[in-house]
Design an enzyme around this catalytic site. Sequence first.
Site, PDB file in Angstrom:
ATOM      1  N   SER A  34      -3.286   0.671  -4.313  1.00  0.00           N
ATOM      2  CA  SER A  34      -2.744   1.716  -4.381  1.00  0.00           C
ATOM      3  C   SER A  34      -3.824   2.959  -3.726  1.00  0.00           C
ATOM      4  CB  SER A  34      -2.023   2.358  -5.518  1.00  0.00           C
ATOM      5  OG  SER A  34      -3.130   2.523  -6.487  1.00  0.00           O
ATOM      6  N   ASP A  35      -3.347   4.345  -3.269  1.00  0.00           N
ATOM      7  CA  ASP A  35      -4.259   4.973  -2.682  1.00  0.00           C
ATOM      8  C   ASP A  35      -3.308   6.273  -2.904  1.00  0.00           C
ATOM      9  OD1 ASP A  35      -6.715   5.591  -1.323  1.00  0.00           O
ATOM     10  OD2 ASP A  35      -5.676   6.857  -0.090  1.00  0.00           O
ATOM     11  N   THR A  36      -4.117   7.236  -3.479  1.00  0.00           N
ATOM     12  CA  THR A  36      -3.584   8.536  -3.606  1.00  0.00           C
ATOM     13  C   THR A  36      -4.323   9.773  -2.866  1.00  0.00           C
ATOM     14  OG1 THR A  36      -2.822   8.262  -5.883  1.00  0.00           O
ATOM     15  CG2 THR A  36      -3.145  10.575  -5.346  1.00  0.00           C
ATOM     16  N   SER A  94       0.758   5.783  -2.016  1.00  0.00           N
ATOM     17  CA  SER A  94       1.195   4.463  -1.593  1.00  0.00           C
ATOM     18  C   SER A  94       0.670   3.290  -2.479  1.00  0.00           C
ATOM     19  CB  SER A  94       0.656   4.313  -0.058  1.00  0.00           C
ATOM     20  OG  SER A  94       1.158   5.318   0.601  1.00  0.00           O
TER      21      SER A  94
END
Length: 195
Positions: free
Chosen positions: A76-78, A113
């Site tokens: 994931s990435d924020t 995501s």
Amino acid sequence: MPKSHKIILASGSPRRQQFFKDFDLWDRFDFEIRLKEVDEIYPNTLKAEEITNYLAELKAKAFDGELLDHEILVTSDTLVWLNDKALGKPKDYEDAVAILKSLSNATHEVITSVCFKTATTTETIFDTTKVTFNTLSEGSIRYYLDNYKPFDKAGAYGIQEWIGLIGISKIEGSYTNVVGLPTEKVYNYLTRTFL
């Protein structure tokens, strides 16, 4: 019930790791944390969720050819999106000050995501939450940075920390997404797809 799948969480974030433990799915899934270093560089033509989708998938690509048939990799990435610009993790203390000043008395978006990768498939989902800060004084910003050191967080803040208690006036969307994982979407995806 035999465990048919293993979830591999490729995230060093203690907040994401705790969310997965709190899902309470471990009578049905095995669970492992497996980390790899990835240079989080993306094309500068990308915007908003295009960036987080790209980076979540980039992190997953590091495991190409390594996953067994029963394994589900989760990456994931924020990021924080403000005025058509991505705000990632601060480079240093003064950068964190500048980021928080830019968020003061403004509404920004937090986009996360999540990429789910198996030996044969890759699927990415994302969520967006709008967060509004009151006016933050310089003293409040420096107090927060000195005492909470949020230098590993996109946008230089954690909503669950002191700054969230005293500074956030409004949130539209998923709270846990701002912490770093849209838990409801992730839980539903895992249980709908693999159980």
